[in-house]
Write an enzyme that holds these catalytic residues in place. Structure first.
Site, short mmCIF file in Angstrom:
data_model
loop_
_atom_site.label_atom_id
_atom_site.label_comp_id
_atom_site.label_asym_id
_atom_site.label_seq_id
_atom_site.Cartn_x
_atom_site.Cartn_y
_atom_site.Cartn_z
N CYS A 134 45.23 37.32 37.15
CA CYS A 134 44.09 38.24 37.25
C CYS A 134 43.49 38.20 38.66
O CYS A 134 42.71 37.31 38.98
CB CYS A 134 43.04 37.87 36.21
SG CYS A 134 41.58 38.93 36.32
N CYS A 137 39.72 38.40 38.85
CA CYS A 137 38.99 37.19 38.45
C CYS A 137 39.05 36.14 39.55
O CYS A 137 38.08 35.44 39.82
CB CYS A 137 39.62 36.56 37.20
SG CYS A 137 40.02 37.68 35.90
N ASP A 138 40.23 35.99 40.16
CA ASP A 138 40.46 34.85 41.04
C ASP A 138 40.64 35.20 42.52
O ASP A 138 40.74 34.30 43.36
CB ASP A 138 41.71 34.09 40.56
CG ASP A 138 41.54 33.60 39.13
OD1 ASP A 138 40.40 33.24 38.77
OD2 ASP A 138 42.50 33.59 38.37
#
Ligand code: NDP
Length: 311
Positions: A134, A137-138
């Site tokens: 992701c 997300c990261d």
């Protein structure tokens, strides 16, 4: 024991749409939101192809709007994971979070799909230490660093493009000599100077003492020109598609070869009477938010009709 007319499993566009339709039809239903409330769209950035948002909409915002709309029309939304179902007789017996029981006359499965991994031991070894599925997300952790995205579809292009705005360099590792992504997506990555596409390339391992420091790659794998090389990277992002989330059904509903729930050609009915499927869990073909929302509507109408016929 609590009994509901319809249990909706999953809180992506399919689940929320089904909840909105059933609430408005006065059908007593409960939606359990599952492991990732809001579903996959909570992990994307701007969505430009969901009608009604002329300048695009943030994925999290869109899901929050759907959730609020469901609440406003009276839907019963609950946190919790449906861990098991017994579909051998109606009402169906349902277990939530491993211990809570309820009965449901019908079920709408809208559990979506989860990111796939290559299956390398190193992906597990470096989970949370440089391996991610992701980018939104990261990606934040890779500011001014070098990352690689595996895959050549729309997701891979989207993730590569997103990462290119923060990382210093983004490699795309594509196993074929071409991208599968739509022309528009391809153009977006080709236009970015810090994205380099490595075609005909497979990943066979990762290395690093303190998290990912590089990937072992092979060009033209399995041919005479096979060439092994190492690519220094700080982050390794998977974008090679998704697997449908059907584990809790424990083989009681017919699946196709890819593991997607098989539905009737014209409705959302599955192989079990009273069980309907909507969204990515039953859609190996389109896998779009708007298509999922549409099928959530169809599943709700199918469940409502089924319940009416019972009475
Ligand atoms: P896709 O199935 O479209 O693409 C998967 C990619 O991963 C392909 O390039 C595939 O390679 C590659 N791949 C699969 N397995 C492996 C493996 N073991 N090793 C290396 N590479 C592998 O998945 P996406 O998640 O990209 O997209 C899913 C759907 O969602 C599509 O319909 C897409 O159009 C849609 N989508 C639309 C978006 C938008 O419109 N904004 C954004 C994101 C997704 P190969 O081609 O060789 O099979």
């Amino acid at each position: 024991m609590e009994q509901v007319k319809c249990l909706i499993v999953g809180s992506g566009p399919a689940g929320y749409t089904a909840a909105i339709y059933l609430a408005r039809a006065n059908v007593k239903s409960v939606l359990y939101s599952g492991m990732q409330p809001g579903g996959q769209l909570t992990q994307t950035t701007t969505i430009e192809n969901f009608p009604g948002f002329p300048t695009g909409v943030d994925g999290n915002e869109l899901m929050e709007l759907m959730r609020k709309q469901a609440v406003n029309v009276g839907a019963d939304l609950r946190d919790g994971i449906v861990t098991a179902v017994d579909l051998s007789q109606r009402p169906f017996a349902v277990t939530v979070d491993g211990n809570k029981q309820l009965l449901a006359d019908t079920i709408i499965v809208a559990t979506g799909a989860s990111a796939r991994y290559l299956g390398l031991d190193d992906e597990k070894k470096y989970a949370g230490m440089g391996v991610s599925a992701c980018a939104t997300c990261d990606g934040f952790f890779y500011r001014k660093k070098v990352v690689a995205v595996v895959g050549g579809g729309d997701t891979a292009c989207e993730e590569a493009h997103y990462l290119s705005n923060m990382a210093s360099k983004v490699y795309m590792i594509v196993r074929k000599p071409y991208l599968r992504a739509s022309a528009a997506m391809q153009r977006r990555v080709e236009e970015k100077e810090n994205i380099e596409i490595l075609y005909n390339t497979n990943t066979v391992g990762l290395f690093g003492d303190n998290g990912v420091e590089g990937a072992h790659l092979v060009k033209f794998l399995g041919t005479e020109q096979e060439e092994h090389f190492d690519l220094p990277i700080d982050g390794f992002f998977l974008a090679i598609g998704h697997s449908p989330n059907t584990g809790f059904l424990n083989g009681q509903v017919a699946l196709d070869q890819g593991g997607f729930i098989v539905t009737d050609a014209k409705t959302t009915a599955t192989s079990v009477e009273g069980v309907f499927a909507a969204g990515d869990v039953a859609d190996p073909r389109y896998r779009q938010a708007i298509a999922a929302a549409g099928s959530g509507c169809r599943a709700a109408l199918d469940a409502e009709k089924f319940l009416a016929a019972l009475e």
